[in-house]
Scaffold this active site. Structure first.
Site, mmCIF file in Angstrom:
data_model
loop_
_atom_site.group_PDB
_atom_site.id
_atom_site.type_symbol
_atom_site.label_atom_id
_atom_site.label_comp_id
_atom_site.label_asym_id
_atom_site.label_seq_id
_atom_site.Cartn_x
_atom_site.Cartn_y
_atom_site.Cartn_z
ATOM 1 N N CYS A 1 -4.863 1.890 -4.671
ATOM 2 C CA CYS A 1 -3.934 2.852 -4.113
ATOM 3 C C CYS A 1 -2.654 3.039 -4.572
ATOM 4 O O CYS A 1 -2.114 4.118 -4.687
ATOM 5 C CB CYS A 1 -3.914 2.359 -2.632
ATOM 6 S SG CYS A 1 -2.882 1.125 -2.407
ATOM 7 N N HIS B 1 0.740 -1.070 0.181
ATOM 8 C CA HIS B 1 -0.033 -0.132 -0.203
ATOM 9 C C HIS B 1 0.883 1.290 0.053
ATOM 10 O O HIS B 1 1.750 1.301 0.564
ATOM 11 C CB HIS B 1 -1.043 0.001 1.244
ATOM 12 C CG HIS B 1 -1.606 1.424 1.332
ATOM 13 N ND1 HIS B 1 -2.772 1.718 0.666
ATOM 14 C CD2 HIS B 1 -1.319 2.391 2.077
ATOM 15 C CE1 HIS B 1 -3.066 3.022 1.177
ATOM 16 N NE2 HIS B 1 -2.248 3.381 1.882
#
Length: 270
Positions: free
Chosen positions: A105, A37
């Protein structure tokens, strides 16, 4: 006078907290370093895609401490211009447009980095979905990914789907079939009874050897078929508690199941 420069970095997190590195070979059939992430840090804030474009003061996101910080350089774009840009692209980054494999993301961080400094984030982060889907388990986990994406978009509890592996996807060889001896019509002699006992003992040893070989090749063995359903049940239970966002609940559910099967694999190998 030249506009003041602002440092731009990418915070990189591992959503699996190290479990991907430990268990991916057993779970996916190939090593995966982490479940990445990312968030872009600039102007003292961290900008990331999670149910929409979000920003928080650097160091205060729910993802904890980054495992890496990637320097991207400096930008001379004023903060006001950057935030106008974010408002322009916001309709493309919503819970409804989220796609785990192609619009996540990391894709957001890459687009933002290109706007700020003209360079993207590292390829090894962007290539993670392709790495996972090219694994032996990739085609089998696609229905689970699609179900989770639908859940994230509707914010509803997922329904577990039936896991039916195709013959080509079965990685654990079945144990050899035991031949059923024809029953003799007459009473067996002592010699034939002894021979039957030896045959049975040989068959037992063959089955044990096949099982040991399968465990060595695939520590999860027959548990693979239950993994998808377990993840969906964990996700539903976490969402029902109402304490986490859907994206965090999905990561936690996967982590719990990987941890549970990792412990089972360790017991089998011990």
């Amino acid at each position: 006078m030249a506009e003041e420069g602002y440092r731009v970095v990418v915070n990189v997190y591992d959503l699996s907290n190290g479990l991907a590195r430990q268990l991916s070979t057993s779970f996916l059939g190939k090593p995966i370093e982490a479940i990445w992430h990312t968030g872009v840090v600039v102007y003292g804030n961290e900008y990331f895609f999670g149910g929409g474009i979000q920003s928080l003061p650097a160091g205060t996101t729910p993802y904890g401490r980054p495992v890496r910080v990637v320097e991207l350089g400096e930008t001379h774009i004023p903060r006001e211009v950057f935030e106008d840009y974010l408002r322009d692209i916001a309709p493309r980054y919503t819970a409804e447009t989220y796609r785990l494999l192609s619009h996540n993301c990391n894709n957001f961080s890459n687009e933002v980095a290109q706007f700020l400094v003209g360079a993207g984030i590292p390829d090894y982060i962007l290539n993670l979905p392709a790495e996972v889907m090219s694994s032996p388990m990739g085609p089998l986990i696609m229905p689970m990914i699609q179900n989770l994406e639908a859940t994230l978009r509707s914010n509803a509890a997922p329904q577990a789907t039936q896991f039916v592996p195709t013959p080509a996807s079965v990685s654990v060889p079945p144990p050899p079939q035991q031949q059923q001896p024809n029953k003799a019509r007459s009473t067996a002699t002592t010699g034939s009874s002894s021979e039957s006992k030896h045959e049975k003992a040989d068959n037992v040893r063959e089955r044990e050897a096949a099982a040991a070989s399968a465990a060595a090749v695939d520590p999860l063995g027959g548990a693979r078929g239950k993994v998808q359903e377990e993840v969906m049940r964990e996700f539903a239970a976490i969402m029902a508690s109402g304490t986490l966002r859907a994206s965090e609940a999905a990561a936690l559910a996967m982590r719990r199941v990987m941890e549970r099967h990792g412990n089972a694999a360790t017991v089998q190998q011990g």
